[in-house]
Design a protein around this motif. Sequence first.
Motif, PDB file in Angstrom:
ATOM      1  N   ASP A 123       0.833  -1.200   0.000  1.00  0.00           N
ATOM      2  CA  ASP A 123       0.000   0.000   0.000  1.00  0.00           C
ATOM      3  C   ASP A 123       0.866   1.248   0.000  1.00  0.00           C
ATOM      4  O   ASP A 123       2.091   1.177   0.184  1.00  0.00           O
ATOM      5  CB  ASP A 123      -0.913   0.021   1.233  1.00  0.00           C
ATOM      6  CG  ASP A 123      -1.984  -1.056   1.190  1.00  0.00           C
ATOM      7  OD1 ASP A 123      -2.325  -1.497   0.078  1.00  0.00           O
ATOM      8  OD2 ASP A 123      -2.459  -1.465   2.266  1.00  0.00           O
ATOM      9  N   ASN A 124       0.238   2.401  -0.187  1.00  0.00           N
ATOM     10  CA  ASN A 124       0.961   3.665  -0.088  1.00  0.00           C
ATOM     11  C   ASN A 124       0.148   4.692   0.667  1.00  0.00           C
ATOM     12  O   ASN A 124      -1.082   4.568   0.780  1.00  0.00           O
ATOM     13  CB  ASN A 124       1.361   4.194  -1.474  1.00  0.00           C
ATOM     14  CG  ASN A 124       0.170   4.673  -2.273  1.00  0.00           C
ATOM     15  OD1 ASN A 124      -0.365   5.746  -2.033  1.00  0.00           O
ATOM     16  ND2 ASN A 124      -0.265   3.869  -3.243  1.00  0.00           N
ATOM     17  N   ARG A 149       4.415   8.799  -0.312  1.00  0.00           N
ATOM     18  CA  ARG A 149       4.426   9.756  -1.406  1.00  0.00           C
ATOM     19  C   ARG A 149       4.175  11.150  -0.843  1.00  0.00           C
ATOM     20  O   ARG A 149       3.193  11.374  -0.142  1.00  0.00           O
ATOM     21  CB  ARG A 149       3.352   9.379  -2.442  1.00  0.00           C
ATOM     22  CG  ARG A 149       3.541   7.964  -2.984  1.00  0.00           C
ATOM     23  CD  ARG A 149       2.466   7.552  -3.948  1.00  0.00           C
ATOM     24  NE  ARG A 149       2.719   6.222  -4.487  1.00  0.00           N
ATOM     25  CZ  ARG A 149       1.950   5.632  -5.397  1.00  0.00           C
ATOM     26  NH1 ARG A 149       0.892   6.261  -5.866  1.00  0.00           N
ATOM     27  NH2 ARG A 149       2.247   4.422  -5.838  1.00  0.00           N
ATOM     28  N   HIS A 190      -1.857  10.803  -7.250  1.00  0.00           N
ATOM     29  CA  HIS A 190      -1.945   9.661  -6.355  1.00  0.00           C
ATOM     30  C   HIS A 190      -3.331   9.069  -6.123  1.00  0.00           C
ATOM     31  O   HIS A 190      -3.450   7.864  -5.953  1.00  0.00           O
ATOM     32  CB  HIS A 190      -1.370  10.037  -4.984  1.00  0.00           C
ATOM     33  CG  HIS A 190      -0.032  10.684  -5.046  1.00  0.00           C
ATOM     34  ND1 HIS A 190       1.027  10.136  -5.715  1.00  0.00           N
ATOM     35  CD2 HIS A 190       0.424  11.844  -4.519  1.00  0.00           C
ATOM     36  CE1 HIS A 190       2.081  10.926  -5.600  1.00  0.00           C
ATOM     37  NE2 HIS A 190       1.742  11.970  -4.880  1.00  0.00           N
ATOM     38  N   ARG A 248      -5.933   8.235  -7.638  1.00  0.00           N
ATOM     39  CA  ARG A 248      -6.543   7.216  -8.489  1.00  0.00           C
ATOM     40  C   ARG A 248      -5.900   5.832  -8.277  1.00  0.00           C
ATOM     41  O   ARG A 248      -6.325   4.846  -8.882  1.00  0.00           O
ATOM     42  CB  ARG A 248      -6.461   7.626  -9.958  1.00  0.00           C
ATOM     43  CG  ARG A 248      -7.224   8.902 -10.241  1.00  0.00           C
ATOM     44  CD  ARG A 248      -7.245   9.269 -11.716  1.00  0.00           C
ATOM     45  NE  ARG A 248      -7.855  10.573 -11.899  1.00  0.00           N
ATOM     46  CZ  ARG A 248      -9.157  10.811 -11.916  1.00  0.00           C
ATOM     47  NH1 ARG A 248     -10.007   9.816 -11.735  1.00  0.00           N
ATOM     48  NH2 ARG A 248      -9.629  12.032 -12.093  1.00  0.00           N
ATOM     49  N   ASP A 249      -4.904   5.774  -7.443  1.00  0.00           N
ATOM     50  CA  ASP A 249      -4.235   4.509  -7.127  1.00  0.00           C
ATOM     51  C   ASP A 249      -5.020   3.804  -6.022  1.00  0.00           C
ATOM     52  O   ASP A 249      -5.136   4.297  -4.906  1.00  0.00           O
ATOM     53  CB  ASP A 249      -2.806   4.808  -6.665  1.00  0.00           C
ATOM     54  CG  ASP A 249      -1.992   3.537  -6.455  1.00  0.00           C
ATOM     55  OD1 ASP A 249      -2.591   2.454  -6.351  1.00  0.00           O
ATOM     56  OD2 ASP A 249      -0.758   3.648  -6.384  1.00  0.00           O
ATOM     57  N   GLU A 250      -5.548   2.638  -6.327  1.00  0.00           N
ATOM     58  CA  GLU A 250      -6.375   1.928  -5.350  1.00  0.00           C
ATOM     59  C   GLU A 250      -5.577   1.439  -4.142  1.00  0.00           C
ATOM     60  O   GLU A 250      -6.148   1.025  -3.136  1.00  0.00           O
ATOM     61  CB  GLU A 250      -7.071   0.747  -6.015  1.00  0.00           C
ATOM     62  CG  GLU A 250      -6.114  -0.319  -6.540  1.00  0.00           C
ATOM     63  CD  GLU A 250      -6.822  -1.474  -7.211  1.00  0.00           C
ATOM     64  OE1 GLU A 250      -6.200  -2.526  -7.386  1.00  0.00           O
ATOM     65  OE2 GLU A 250      -8.016  -1.310  -7.537  1.00  0.00           O
ATOM     66  N   LYS A 251      -4.241   1.511  -4.229  1.00  0.00           N
ATOM     67  CA  LYS A 251      -3.402   1.114  -3.112  1.00  0.00           C
ATOM     68  C   LYS A 251      -3.145   2.258  -2.128  1.00  0.00           C
ATOM     69  O   LYS A 251      -2.472   2.072  -1.123  1.00  0.00           O
ATOM     70  CB  LYS A 251      -2.054   0.588  -3.630  1.00  0.00           C
ATOM     71  CG  LYS A 251      -2.138  -0.780  -4.301  1.00  0.00           C
ATOM     72  CD  LYS A 251      -2.431  -1.863  -3.279  1.00  0.00           C
ATOM     73  CE  LYS A 251      -2.310  -3.242  -3.879  1.00  0.00           C
ATOM     74  NZ  LYS A 251      -2.542  -4.309  -2.855  1.00  0.00           N
ATOM     75  N   THR A 252      -3.663   3.460  -2.436  1.00  0.00           N
ATOM     76  CA  THR A 252      -3.519   4.577  -1.501  1.00  0.00           C
ATOM     77  C   THR A 252      -4.521   4.383  -0.366  1.00  0.00           C
ATOM     78  O   THR A 252      -5.726   4.421  -0.571  1.00  0.00           O
ATOM     79  CB  THR A 252      -3.763   5.929  -2.202  1.00  0.00           C
ATOM     80  OG1 THR A 252      -2.843   6.063  -3.280  1.00  0.00           O
ATOM     81  CG2 THR A 252      -3.576   7.082  -1.232  1.00  0.00           C
TER      82      THR A 252
END
Length: 395
Positions: A99-100, A127, A142, A144-148
């Motif tokens: 994840d991020n 990030r 950032h 749109r990243d599902e890992k955020t």
Amino acid sequence: MKIGTKLVHGKGITIDPASRAIVPPIHMAAVFSFKSAEHGAKLFTGDEEGYIYTRLSNPTLKILEEKMALLEGGEAGASFASGMAAISTTILALCNTGDNIIVSEPIYGGTFALLSKLIPRWGIDVRWAKATRLAEESEEKHLRDEKTKLILVETPANPTLELVNLEVTAKYAKQYNIPVAVDTTFATMCCQKPIDFGIDIVIYSTTKYIGGHSDTIGGIVVSSKELIQKIKDETLVDMGGVMSPFNAFLFLRGLQTLAVRMAKHESNAMKISQYLEEHPNIEKVFYPYLKSHPQYNLARKQMSSGSGLVSFIIKGGREKGKEFLNNLKLMTVAVSLGAVNTLIEHPASMTHSTYSAEELEKAGIPEGLIRVSVGIEDVQDLIEDMDQALNKTFS
């Protein structure tokens, strides 16, 4: 009830039911007994409320957690051994390997060290986004990243006092169902209520203004009941970073005078910032309620006052900054903040020494930046001390 009354009374005048004492007792017990084997089993399954072991819960901690939740407008709270324990435990409750998280820049040096050195070792990507453009940069790069899995911000930022637009940030994050956590240590609920702007999680180093006397360390997280339970069950209990009941007692005591102290901190900070702004050897002053602050209008919108921190850039950079600190007679050269006495420090070599020279430049932290946690002393004495120190430094 208004905030000043809530700080003193909480939901109402708190009387200990057993003794009728008007001060909450300190439950220093590590272990609590069960009425029976069946009672103990029900406590462990959660079918009945009660206390088992202070790492899991404690009556004194519960009073503090409930009061902080009330003051912030949240549903529940969790208490920690330090502000850093509150931040790290919250991150680990919400994020897994791969994840991020998005983090506002600049940020406290201890948080920066955690995020740049330790968190990546657990496979969590950090990030960075500029505090003043956090929502825009998050949207561009950032969200749109599902890992955020989390946006972590600090406002006012340490040590530049830049502001994150809470309402805009919360609005963007909600589009993607990403929780936003705000470290509001610099402001307190006396001048900023992040939850009112749609923020999900409020984080404190209670060591600072909540305690107010530099004599105890702790942290608090306030959020929904569901999220607080997740933090407690999945990370706090197992990692063990719990607050001491005695420290909880001191924070409860500190809360009672917070409104009075903050009013004096804020009044003094405004006068000091105005003095510094007129001084020929000061290049720039940062205080959210100064009209010269580039985010003055935002400060007026999301803060009811400028709080008690002032930062300024002294001419001559790092060397003149050190000389100035060494010439002070009344102000205390020390890190931390929120104490009744004025604390002054040089971020680049102290609180933010975890940053490299390149990282300081990227975060917008100048070498000549000085940060002052303005105390509650007579402001004229503080100004006179600064004046004599500046005169010696530049004579």
